[in-house]
Design a protein around this motif. Structure first.
Motif, PDB file in Angstrom:
ATOM      1  N   LEU A  55      90.891  60.032  43.605  1.00  0.00           N
ATOM      2  CA  LEU A  55      89.795  60.752  42.781  1.00  0.00           C
ATOM      3  C   LEU A  55      89.043  61.569  43.761  1.00  0.00           C
ATOM      4  N   GLY A  56      88.169  60.683  44.721  1.00  0.00           N
ATOM      5  CA  GLY A  56      87.231  61.216  45.689  1.00  0.00           C
ATOM      6  C   GLY A  56      87.781  62.409  46.620  1.00  0.00           C
ATOM      7  N   ALA A  57      89.013  61.991  47.050  1.00  0.00           N
ATOM      8  CA  ALA A  57      89.858  62.819  48.125  1.00  0.00           C
ATOM      9  C   ALA A  57      90.004  64.153  47.316  1.00  0.00           C
ATOM     10  N   ARG A  58      90.368  64.123  45.976  1.00  0.00           N
ATOM     11  CA  ARG A  58      90.747  65.420  45.479  1.00  0.00           C
ATOM     12  C   ARG A  58      89.472  66.217  45.264  1.00  0.00           C
ATOM     13  N   LEU A  59      88.520  65.739  45.079  1.00  0.00           N
ATOM     14  CA  LEU A  59      87.063  66.219  44.919  1.00  0.00           C
ATOM     15  C   LEU A  59      86.545  66.705  46.110  1.00  0.00           C
ATOM     16  N   GLY A  60      87.197  66.184  47.093  1.00  0.00           N
ATOM     17  CA  GLY A  60      86.690  66.557  48.463  1.00  0.00           C
ATOM     18  C   GLY A  60      87.814  67.713  49.299  1.00  0.00           C
ATOM     19  N   ARG A  61      88.815  68.118  48.184  1.00  0.00           N
ATOM     20  CA  ARG A  61      89.628  69.127  48.340  1.00  0.00           C
ATOM     21  C   ARG A  61      90.637  68.740  49.270  1.00  0.00           C
ATOM     22  N   PHE A  62      90.994  67.367  49.253  1.00  0.00           N
ATOM     23  CA  PHE A  62      92.405  67.070  49.804  1.00  0.00           C
ATOM     24  C   PHE A  62      93.548  67.676  48.883  1.00  0.00           C
ATOM     25  N   GLY A  63      94.899  67.824  49.623  1.00  0.00           N
ATOM     26  CA  GLY A  63      96.012  67.946  49.187  1.00  0.00           C
ATOM     27  C   GLY A  63      96.357  66.690  48.072  1.00  0.00           C
ATOM     28  N   HIS A  64      97.448  66.948  47.288  1.00  0.00           N
ATOM     29  CA  HIS A  64      97.834  65.755  46.330  1.00  0.00           C
ATOM     30  C   HIS A  64      98.351  64.604  47.208  1.00  0.00           C
ATOM     31  N   PHE A  65      99.026  64.855  48.200  1.00  0.00           N
ATOM     32  CA  PHE A  65      99.603  63.772  49.088  1.00  0.00           C
ATOM     33  C   PHE A  65      98.696  63.140  50.048  1.00  0.00           C
ATOM     34  N   ASP A  66      97.812  63.774  50.656  1.00  0.00           N
ATOM     35  CA  ASP A  66      96.884  63.602  51.324  1.00  0.00           C
ATOM     36  C   ASP A  66      95.801  62.600  50.761  1.00  0.00           C
ATOM     37  N   ALA A  67      95.570  62.901  49.402  1.00  0.00           N
ATOM     38  CA  ALA A  67      94.677  62.127  48.596  1.00  0.00           C
ATOM     39  C   ALA A  67      95.256  60.858  48.196  1.00  0.00           C
ATOM     40  N   LEU A  68      96.553  60.882  47.975  1.00  0.00           N
ATOM     41  CA  LEU A  68      97.505  59.613  47.780  1.00  0.00           C
ATOM     42  C   LEU A  68      97.088  58.725  48.967  1.00  0.00           C
ATOM     43  N   ARG A  69      97.484  59.440  50.129  1.00  0.00           N
ATOM     44  CA  ARG A  69      97.372  58.357  51.355  1.00  0.00           C
ATOM     45  C   ARG A  69      96.034  57.827  51.594  1.00  0.00           C
ATOM     46  N   ALA A  70      94.837  58.730  51.279  1.00  0.00           N
ATOM     47  CA  ALA A  70      93.555  58.295  51.258  1.00  0.00           C
ATOM     48  C   ALA A  70      93.188  57.140  50.660  1.00  0.00           C
ATOM     49  N   GLY A  71      93.761  57.290  49.305  1.00  0.00           N
ATOM     50  CA  GLY A  71      93.687  56.008  48.207  1.00  0.00           C
ATOM     51  C   GLY A  71      94.379  54.880  48.683  1.00  0.00           C
ATOM     52  N   ALA A  72      95.468  54.860  49.141  1.00  0.00           N
ATOM     53  CA  ALA A  72      96.248  53.761  49.990  1.00  0.00           C
ATOM     54  C   ALA A  72      95.664  53.168  50.851  1.00  0.00           C
ATOM     55  N   LEU A  73      95.063  53.973  51.933  1.00  0.00           N
ATOM     56  CA  LEU A  73      94.389  53.561  53.121  1.00  0.00           C
ATOM     57  C   LEU A  73      92.938  52.776  52.723  1.00  0.00           C
ATOM     58  N   MET A  74      92.123  53.566  51.763  1.00  0.00           N
ATOM     59  CA  MET A  74      90.965  52.743  51.322  1.00  0.00           C
ATOM     60  C   MET A  74      91.297  51.453  50.643  1.00  0.00           C
ATOM     61  N   ASN A  75      92.475  51.213  50.118  1.00  0.00           N
ATOM     62  CA  ASN A  75      92.787  50.049  49.388  1.00  0.00           C
ATOM     63  C   ASN A  75      92.884  48.519  50.509  1.00  0.00           C
ATOM     64  N   THR A  76      92.805  49.223  51.777  1.00  0.00           N
ATOM     65  CA  THR A  76      93.119  47.993  52.627  1.00  0.00           C
ATOM     66  C   THR A  76      91.783  47.219  52.809  1.00  0.00           C
ATOM     67  N   ARG A  77      91.893  46.027  52.843  1.00  0.00           N
ATOM     68  CA  ARG A  77      90.655  44.988  52.768  1.00  0.00           C
ATOM     69  C   ARG A  77      90.693  44.126  53.835  1.00  0.00           C
ATOM     70  N   GLY A  78      91.770  43.401  54.024  1.00  0.00           N
ATOM     71  CA  GLY A  78      92.021  42.557  55.103  1.00  0.00           C
ATOM     72  C   GLY A  78      90.982  41.568  55.670  1.00  0.00           C
ATOM     73  N   LEU A  79      90.727  41.543  56.942  1.00  0.00           N
ATOM     74  CA  LEU A  79      90.032  40.618  57.580  1.00  0.00           C
ATOM     75  C   LEU A  79      88.460  40.859  57.287  1.00  0.00           C
ATOM     76  N   THR A  80      88.095  42.083  57.031  1.00  0.00           N
ATOM     77  CA  THR A  80      86.680  42.080  56.447  1.00  0.00           C
ATOM     78  C   THR A  80      86.434  41.343  55.237  1.00  0.00           C
ATOM     79  N   GLU A  81      87.274  41.644  54.289  1.00  0.00           N
ATOM     80  CA  GLU A  81      87.201  40.934  52.931  1.00  0.00           C
ATOM     81  C   GLU A  81      87.040  39.634  53.078  1.00  0.00           C
ATOM     82  N   LEU A  82      87.531  38.837  53.780  1.00  0.00           N
ATOM     83  CA  LEU A  82      87.591  37.337  54.207  1.00  0.00           C
ATOM     84  C   LEU A  82      86.340  36.987  54.826  1.00  0.00           C
ATOM     85  N   ILE A  83      85.919  37.833  55.536  1.00  0.00           N
ATOM     86  CA  ILE A  83      84.266  37.550  56.395  1.00  0.00           C
ATOM     87  C   ILE A  83      83.367  37.778  54.861  1.00  0.00           C
ATOM     88  N   VAL A  84      83.412  38.601  54.137  1.00  0.00           N
ATOM     89  CA  VAL A  84      82.655  38.959  53.078  1.00  0.00           C
ATOM     90  C   VAL A  84      82.711  37.709  51.981  1.00  0.00           C
TER      91      VAL A  84
END
Length: 431
Positions: free
Chosen positions: A341-370
């Motif tokens: 949703l944020g990417a679309r409001l920032g004028r990303f294309g549909h597929f690039d917004a989907l990529r942005a959402g998938a990438l921002m969903n990455t938590r990995g090691l930083t999450e374990l530290i938190v």
């Protein structure tokens, strides 16, 4: 303790350390074979080896294989590795590049952070509503709410950067904007977490004491940054990068453990130590920072092993599947959905917004530290730790398959795009 006993304990610790590193290396190879980020394999293998051994040989035999003094030594090694790794992670926390892509970046920050922060509040509310004491614990309400919300909203900058590099997205507008948004979100998270730790004492005096320790650590970092930026030390660093790396590592460990001794988590101290190095303004410091980060990266898998032994061995017995499932669903909805949703409001294309959402969903090691910060501060229980851990692993593991599915869907739409050039731009670009 006699010299022979000390040598025997050191040999025992070295053997356990080597075994732990071999286990996480095997996990790394398995992740590579399944086309997952290597850190996923390291995390899963490291976390599960301890509980698996306890189930296999029994608690008494496991205690003989890994006695308390050796486990304590392993904890120290894992904490040192984490501190050194955080020195490199701090180098990512630079938001000065936001100006060139301000509008899409800040829309993506808002979309990725606010809904996921709200999802964390919903999760905490569910725990309170169901009166699940195993998940709630006894932490003050404000601290509990803040730690859970931040845990749900974090993005793993190191893992995200690795995925962008592996998939050739580093030099695209989508890749650069996504990475910058993740950096800004992590900056916000690391500012909120010390507040949550200070609130965990449950009284104003404890919070003020934690705030004082944080202020003292910040002043020390500022003073060291000014000192390291002087021409004399910059030239000395360029001539003796290895010595500079050793001094930097010693400073990071000293600051981190001193702050921990006075009531603040070592992770925050390590982050301040990393921010104290002016490696962007003075490139001579980049080599020492890289050396310290490399050492930390080599040792940080031990952190996963220790976390599995100290947290998951008991938590695995009492984690409700409903709580785990709800945590995963809220994590994906808040981060991937909000990021889209944020990417679309920032004028990303549909597929690039989907990529942005998938990438921002990455938590990995930083999450374990938190999570480790929240657990060591007594805010998160083992049960909730496990639920949030499962969410971190699932969301990170979904990133690769999600990006692949988005690529395939976009390729199927390519003929339509060619026929209507006014639609979304080619992969990786922001309109």
């Amino acid at each position: 303790m006699t010299a022979s006993e000390l040598l025997l304990r050191a040999a025992h610790l070295s053997a356990v350390l080597c075994a732990a590193l071999l286990v996480v290396r095997a996990g790394r190879l398995m992740a590579r074979a399944t086309r997952q980020p290597e850190v996923i394999g390291e995390i899963v293998a490291g976390l599960l080896v301890g509980p698996a051994l306890v189930r296999l040989v029994g608690p008494e035999t496991f205690g003989t294989l890994l006695p308390v003094p050796v486990l304590d030594g392993l904890k120290v090694v894992s904490e040192v590795g984490l501190v050194l790794f955080m020195v490199g992670l701090a180098g990512h926390l630079d938001t000065r590049a936001a100006g060139s892509r301000a509008k899409p970046t800040w829309w993506l920050v808002a979309g990725s952070f606010l809904p996921s922060f709200g999802a964390g509040m919903l999760l905490a509310g569910w725990v309170l509503l169901t009166d699940d004491q195993a998940a709630r614990g006894s932490a003050p309400l404000a601290s509990f709410l803040l730690v859970v919300a931040v845990s749900m909203s974090i993005t793993a900058v190191p893992v995200l950067a690795r995925i962008l590099d592996d998939r050739g997205l580093v030099d695209t507008d989508t890749g650069r904007t996504t990475l910058l948004a993740a950096v800004i979100i992590d900056c916000v998270a690391w500012l909120l977490l010390p507040v949550a730790v200070g609130l965990s004492s449950g009284d104003a005096g404890g919070f003020l004491r934690a705030a004082g320790v944080l202020a003292a650590g910040t002043l020390a970092a500022v003073a060291v940054r000014a000192l390291l930026g002087t021409p004399v030390l910059t030239r000395a660093c360029a001539r003796l990068p290895r010595a500079a790396a050793l001094l930097l590592a010693a400073f990071a460990v000293a600051l981190a453990f001193t702050m921990q001794e006075y009531g603040m988590t070592a992770i925050v101290g390590a982050l301040l130590a990393g921010l104290a190095v002016p490696h962007r303004r003075h490139p001579a410091w980049q080599a020492p920072v890289a050396s310290v980060t490399k050492a930390g990266h080599a040792l940080v898998p031990v952190f996963f092993v220790v976390s599995g032994i100290t947290v998951l061995t008991d938590a695995l017995r009492a984690a409700p599947l409903v709580l785990i499932g709800l945590t995963v669903l809220l994590g994906v909805a808040g981060k991937a959905g909000g990021g889209y949703l944020g990417a679309r409001l920032g004028r990303f294309g549909h597929f690039d917004a989907l990529r942005a959402g998938a990438l921002m969903n990455t938590r990995g090691l930083t999450e374990l530290i938190v999570l480790q910060l929240g657990y060591s501060a007594g805010v998160l229980t083992g049960t909730l730790y496990l639920a949030l851990l499962a969410m971190a692993l699932v969301t990170t593991a979904l990133t690769g398959p999600a990006l692949l599915a988005i690529d395939r869907a976009e390729h199927r739409r390519l003929p339509d795009r060619d026929a209507a050039p006014g639609l979304a731009p080619a992969r990786g670009n922001v309109p």
